[in-house]
Design a protein around this motif. Structure first.
Motif, PDB file in Angstrom:
ATOM      1  N   VAL A  64       0.837  -1.202   0.000  1.00 59.22           N
ATOM      2  CA  VAL A  64       0.000   0.000   0.000  1.00 59.22           C
ATOM      3  C   VAL A  64       0.871   1.250   0.000  1.00 59.22           C
ATOM      4  N   GLY A  68       1.094   4.293  -2.714  1.00 55.99           N
ATOM      5  CA  GLY A  68       1.021   5.695  -2.330  1.00 55.99           C
ATOM      6  C   GLY A  68       2.181   6.505  -2.876  1.00 55.99           C
ATOM      7  N   SER A 210      -4.085   5.361   0.299  1.00 57.09           N
ATOM      8  CA  SER A 210      -2.855   4.706   0.752  1.00 57.09           C
ATOM      9  C   SER A 210      -2.274   5.432   1.957  1.00 57.09           C
TER      10      SER A 210
END
Length: 335
Positions: A64, A68, A210
């Motif tokens: 994640v 991001g 994220s």
């Protein structure tokens, strides 16, 4: 907890608001679907974030975090490249904003420093991330962490400096309050394809989702630590899921109740400034215990005190700026 909670509230505002813009871009003026309100888009974003928040710890959200980082680099690069490639709006001015007095000018500078500090709010996650790394006497975790921090801030600089310099060149003093993304919609919405505008909005939404997980994880860890310390047993899955969903609901409530929170960025950044500029110096003194009145002892005390003084000045500047310029307050009315 303070920084993480405030950041998650801000991310709900950014992510939910950008979802609304993304829908408007994709749907267009010919769409017959009744659009959701801003608050309803906040609900959609919070639900998505709450589902992702079920990942157990920082190690489990490495993917994640990568998403991001990639989306942040992508939308920053996309925005400044488009802004530089298009014709500048008519009436762009680069004249400095004139203050009524030297005191007002100083206050504005201090408030700007607070906003910059808020933009670099990721510093409160450094020790959290370092705590997940394997550590031994021969291989201390601070070595790879220091390398990672240097690399991360090089990437951050590569994102923020072009968008700041390029944005100022393209829009000057005409940059709207929403920042570069709003400037893109406002000045180039008619001469940019829907695909590019929609892609920029989608990248911002993915980055916000994220980032929510990353900034919320210290809150989750703190809540679970309190349970395990008191009960002396692991936190059950249902309690962990419920507490994380409850945190998402609380952040959503604050985002709806206090939609003017982004206007307090300078104040929030000033309050958080000691985490970067003061606390590490005092922590080093407590942990390392250097010889009293030695060079390192004086240096860390001086830097720590200087960081606290700067924080007080920035907070004072932010409060003074709010008092003189005013603040549009509207509770439970997100725009």
């Amino acid at each position: 907890m303070y920084l993480s909670g405030g950041t998650c509230v801000t991310l709900i505002m950014i992510g939910g608001g950008t979802m609304k813009i993304f829908f408007q871009i994709i749907c267009g003026s010919t769409c017959n679907v009744n659009p959701l309100t801003t608050m309803e888009w906040y609900v959609v974003f919070t639900c998505c974030a709450a589902v992702l928040a079920q990942l157990p710890n920082l190690n489990s959200i490495a993917g994640v975090s990568l998403i991001g980082a990639v989306t942040a680099i992508s939308y920053c690069s996309l925005i400044w490249v488009i802004s530089l490639s298009k014709t500048r709006p008519m009436g762009v001015s680069y004249d400095p904003v004139h203050a009524n007095s030297d005191g007002e000018k100083l206050i504005s500078i201090l408030n700007a420093l607070g906003i910059i500090a808020f933009a670099f709010r990721g510093h409160n996650l450094v020790l959290e991330i370092q705590g997940t790394m394997p550590c031994s006497g021969k291989s201390p975790s601070r070595v790879p962490m220091w390398k990672g921090v240097k690399f991360a801030y090089v990437i951050i600089a590569m994102c923020l400096f072009p968008i700041a310099i390029g944005g100022y060149w393209a829009y000057g003093n005409m940059i709207p309050s929403g920042g570069m993304l709003n400037a893109l919609y406002k000045y180039h919405g008619h001469d940019i394809s829907k695909l590019l505008l929609g892609l920029a909005s989608l990248l911002v939404v993915l980055n916000s989702l994220s980032s929510f997980q990353i900034y919320a994880m210290p809150v989750f860890d703190n809540l679970e630590l309190r349970y395990t310390s008191k009960k002396n047993k692991p936190c059950p899955w249902w309690l962990r899921s419920g507490s994380r969903a409850a945190f998402g609901c609380l952040a959503f409530f604050i985002a709806v109740a206090l939609p003017f929170l982004p206007s307090l960025a300078g104040l929030i950044g000033g309050i958080a400034l000691p985490i970067t500029l003061a606390y590490p110096c005092f922590m080093w003194l407590v942990i390392k215990k250097p010889r009293r009145y030695s060079g390192n002892w004086y240096l860390n005390w001086a830097l720590g005190v200087l960081g606290m003084i700067l924080s007080i000045l920035v907070v004072t500047g932010a409060i003074w700026d709010i008092a003189t310029m005013g603040l549009e307050i509207h509770f439970f009315k997100p725009q």
